[in-house]
Design a protein around this motif. Structure first.
Motif, PDB file in Angstrom:
ATOM      1  N   MET A 112       0.835  -1.177   0.000  1.00  0.00           N
ATOM      2  CA  MET A 112       0.000   0.000   0.000  1.00  0.00           C
ATOM      3  C   MET A 112       0.883   1.245   0.000  1.00  0.00           C
ATOM      4  O   MET A 112       1.845   1.339   0.746  1.00  0.00           O
ATOM      5  N   THR A 113       0.537   2.193  -0.825  1.00  0.00           N
ATOM      6  CA  THR A 113       1.305   3.425  -0.948  1.00  0.00           C
ATOM      7  C   THR A 113       1.089   4.317   0.270  1.00  0.00           C
ATOM      8  O   THR A 113      -0.031   4.498   0.728  1.00  0.00           O
ATOM      9  N   LYS A 114       2.182   4.856   0.787  1.00  0.00           N
ATOM     10  CA  LYS A 114       2.113   5.805   1.896  1.00  0.00           C
ATOM     11  C   LYS A 114       2.272   7.214   1.337  1.00  0.00           C
ATOM     12  O   LYS A 114       3.032   7.433   0.400  1.00  0.00           O
ATOM     13  N   TYR A 115       1.561   8.155   1.916  1.00  0.00           N
ATOM     14  CA  TYR A 115       1.657   9.565   1.529  1.00  0.00           C
ATOM     15  C   TYR A 115       2.358  10.334   2.634  1.00  0.00           C
ATOM     16  O   TYR A 115       2.085  10.139   3.807  1.00  0.00           O
ATOM     17  N   ARG A 116       3.278  11.197   2.227  1.00  0.00           N
ATOM     18  CA  ARG A 116       4.050  12.001   3.180  1.00  0.00           C
ATOM     19  C   ARG A 116       4.015  13.463   2.711  1.00  0.00           C
ATOM     20  O   ARG A 116       4.294  13.744   1.545  1.00  0.00           O
ATOM     21  N   PHE A 117       3.673  14.360   3.607  1.00  0.00           N
ATOM     22  CA  PHE A 117       3.669  15.778   3.266  1.00  0.00           C
ATOM     23  C   PHE A 117       5.061  16.355   3.497  1.00  0.00           C
ATOM     24  O   PHE A 117       5.698  16.087   4.511  1.00  0.00           O
ATOM     25  N   VAL A 118       5.514  17.155   2.532  1.00  0.00           N
ATOM     26  CA  VAL A 118       6.819  17.803   2.605  1.00  0.00           C
ATOM     27  C   VAL A 118       6.631  19.308   2.410  1.00  0.00           C
ATOM     28  O   VAL A 118       5.609  19.762   1.896  1.00  0.00           O
ATOM     29  N   GLU A 119       7.639  20.084   2.825  1.00  0.00           N
ATOM     30  CA  GLU A 119       7.539  21.539   2.734  1.00  0.00           C
ATOM     31  C   GLU A 119       7.719  22.070   1.325  1.00  0.00           C
ATOM     32  O   GLU A 119       7.170  23.112   0.970  1.00  0.00           O
ATOM     33  N   HIS A 120       8.513  21.369   0.501  1.00  0.00           N
ATOM     34  CA  HIS A 120       8.808  21.908  -0.831  1.00  0.00           C
ATOM     35  C   HIS A 120       9.023  20.787  -1.838  1.00  0.00           C
ATOM     36  O   HIS A 120       9.679  19.789  -1.531  1.00  0.00           O
ATOM     37  N   LEU A 121       8.477  20.970  -3.026  1.00  0.00           N
ATOM     38  CA  LEU A 121       8.765  20.163  -4.204  1.00  0.00           C
ATOM     39  C   LEU A 121       8.873  21.129  -5.384  1.00  0.00           C
ATOM     40  O   LEU A 121       8.137  22.117  -5.440  1.00  0.00           O
ATOM     41  N   PRO A 122       9.764  20.865  -6.325  1.00  0.00           N
ATOM     42  CA  PRO A 122       9.890  21.773  -7.473  1.00  0.00           C
ATOM     43  C   PRO A 122       8.609  21.804  -8.311  1.00  0.00           C
ATOM     44  O   PRO A 122       7.935  20.789  -8.468  1.00  0.00           O
ATOM     45  N   ASP A 123       8.284  22.973  -8.832  1.00  0.00           N
ATOM     46  CA  ASP A 123       7.127  23.119  -9.721  1.00  0.00           C
ATOM     47  C   ASP A 123       7.532  22.741 -11.138  1.00  0.00           C
ATOM     48  O   ASP A 123       8.482  23.298 -11.699  1.00  0.00           O
ATOM     49  N   LEU A 124       6.819  21.799 -11.707  1.00  0.00           N
ATOM     50  CA  LEU A 124       7.028  21.435 -13.108  1.00  0.00           C
ATOM     51  C   LEU A 124       5.948  22.052 -13.999  1.00  0.00           C
ATOM     52  O   LEU A 124       6.106  22.131 -15.205  1.00  0.00           O
ATOM     53  N   ILE A 125       4.843  22.466 -13.396  1.00  0.00           N
ATOM     54  CA  ILE A 125       3.754  23.154 -14.100  1.00  0.00           C
ATOM     55  C   ILE A 125       3.828  24.627 -13.702  1.00  0.00           C
ATOM     56  O   ILE A 125       3.849  24.951 -12.514  1.00  0.00           O
ATOM     57  N   GLN A 126       3.866  25.506 -14.689  1.00  0.00           N
ATOM     58  CA  GLN A 126       3.971  26.941 -14.440  1.00  0.00           C
ATOM     59  C   GLN A 126       2.651  27.633 -14.744  1.00  0.00           C
ATOM     60  O   GLN A 126       1.788  27.082 -15.437  1.00  0.00           O
ATOM     61  N   ALA A 127       2.476  28.840 -14.258  1.00  0.00           N
ATOM     62  CA  ALA A 127       1.232  29.593 -14.445  1.00  0.00           C
ATOM     63  C   ALA A 127       0.864  29.726 -15.922  1.00  0.00           C
ATOM     64  O   ALA A 127      -0.296  29.638 -16.295  1.00  0.00           O
ATOM     65  N   GLU A 128       1.855  29.913 -16.769  1.00  0.00           N
ATOM     66  CA  GLU A 128       1.573  30.080 -18.204  1.00  0.00           C
ATOM     67  C   GLU A 128       1.100  28.786 -18.877  1.00  0.00           C
ATOM     68  O   GLU A 128       0.597  28.806 -19.998  1.00  0.00           O
ATOM     69  N   ASP A 129       1.230  27.658 -18.195  1.00  0.00           N
ATOM     70  CA  ASP A 129       0.756  26.389 -18.748  1.00  0.00           C
ATOM     71  C   ASP A 129      -0.767  26.259 -18.679  1.00  0.00           C
ATOM     72  O   ASP A 129      -1.370  25.556 -19.492  1.00  0.00           O
ATOM     73  N   TYR A 130      -1.388  26.919 -17.722  1.00  0.00           N
ATOM     74  CA  TYR A 130      -2.826  26.750 -17.508  1.00  0.00           C
ATOM     75  C   TYR A 130      -3.685  27.223 -18.683  1.00  0.00           C
ATOM     76  O   TYR A 130      -4.602  26.509 -19.097  1.00  0.00           O
ATOM     77  N   PRO A 131      -3.443  28.399 -19.253  1.00  0.00           N
ATOM     78  CA  PRO A 131      -4.281  28.819 -20.390  1.00  0.00           C
ATOM     79  C   PRO A 131      -4.163  27.881 -21.600  1.00  0.00           C
ATOM     80  O   PRO A 131      -5.113  27.733 -22.364  1.00  0.00           O
ATOM     81  N   ALA A 132      -3.024  27.243 -21.763  1.00  0.00           N
ATOM     82  CA  ALA A 132      -2.815  26.344 -22.900  1.00  0.00           C
ATOM     83  C   ALA A 132      -3.520  25.004 -22.715  1.00  0.00           C
ATOM     84  O   ALA A 132      -3.615  24.223 -23.672  1.00  0.00           O
ATOM     85  N   ASP A 133      -3.993  24.725 -21.505  1.00  0.00           N
ATOM     86  CA  ASP A 133      -4.658  23.454 -21.231  1.00  0.00           C
ATOM     87  C   ASP A 133      -5.887  23.698 -20.356  1.00  0.00           C
ATOM     88  O   ASP A 133      -5.902  23.353 -19.177  1.00  0.00           O
ATOM     89  N   PRO A 134      -6.937  24.287 -20.932  1.00  0.00           N
ATOM     90  CA  PRO A 134      -8.111  24.643 -20.122  1.00  0.00           C
ATOM     91  C   PRO A 134      -8.825  23.436 -19.504  1.00  0.00           C
ATOM     92  O   PRO A 134      -9.551  23.591 -18.528  1.00  0.00           O
ATOM     93  N   ARG A 135      -8.602  22.241 -20.040  1.00  0.00           N
ATOM     94  CA  ARG A 135      -9.238  21.050 -19.464  1.00  0.00           C
ATOM     95  C   ARG A 135      -8.431  20.479 -18.301  1.00  0.00           C
ATOM     96  O   ARG A 135      -8.859  19.543 -17.643  1.00  0.00           O
ATOM     97  N   GLY A 136      -7.253  21.042 -18.054  1.00  0.00           N
ATOM     98  CA  GLY A 136      -6.458  20.641 -16.899  1.00  0.00           C
ATOM     99  C   GLY A 136      -5.899  19.237 -16.966  1.00  0.00           C
ATOM    100  O   GLY A 136      -5.806  18.554 -15.956  1.00  0.00           O
ATOM    101  N   ARG A 137      -5.490  18.790 -18.145  1.00  0.00           N
ATOM    102  CA  ARG A 137      -4.992  17.417 -18.296  1.00  0.00           C
ATOM    103  C   ARG A 137      -3.471  17.337 -18.285  1.00  0.00           C
ATOM    104  O   ARG A 137      -2.919  16.247 -18.337  1.00  0.00           O
ATOM    105  N   ARG A 138      -2.787  18.457 -18.215  1.00  0.00           N
ATOM    106  CA  ARG A 138      -1.324  18.461 -18.297  1.00  0.00           C
ATOM    107  C   ARG A 138      -0.699  17.779 -17.090  1.00  0.00           C
ATOM    108  O   ARG A 138      -1.088  17.975 -15.954  1.00  0.00           O
TER     109      ARG A 138
END
Length: 69
Positions: free
Chosen positions: A1-27
């Motif tokens: 079974m997969t365990k989930y762990r909360f961390v303070e920081h992870l790098p962002d691979l999705i940027q704000a400018e990516d959202y308008p290009a994918d309005p269905r949110g599938r990226r």
């Protein structure tokens, strides 16, 4: 079974400018890194549930998450 762990920081691979290009949110972006301990897979998605499902199906033992705010 997969365990989930909360961390303070992870790098962002999705940027704000990516959202308008994918309005269905599938990226989804992955960064794969092989090291002496195995493989690290960093993922970011507009729809976190889709990324979590993929990581679980790949057999991830631990999934690190960050709380966005």
């Amino acid at each position: 079974m997969t365990k989930y762990r909360f961390v303070e920081h992870l790098p962002d691979l999705i940027q704000a400018e990516d959202y308008p290009a994918d309005p269905r949110g599938r990226r989804l972006r992955l960064r794969i890194h092989a090291n002496a301990d195995g493989v690290d897979l960093l993922g970011d998605a507009m729809n976190p549930a889709s990324l979590e499902k993929l990581l679980e199906e790949l057999g991830s033992e631990v999934i690190e998450q960050m709380l966005c705010g």
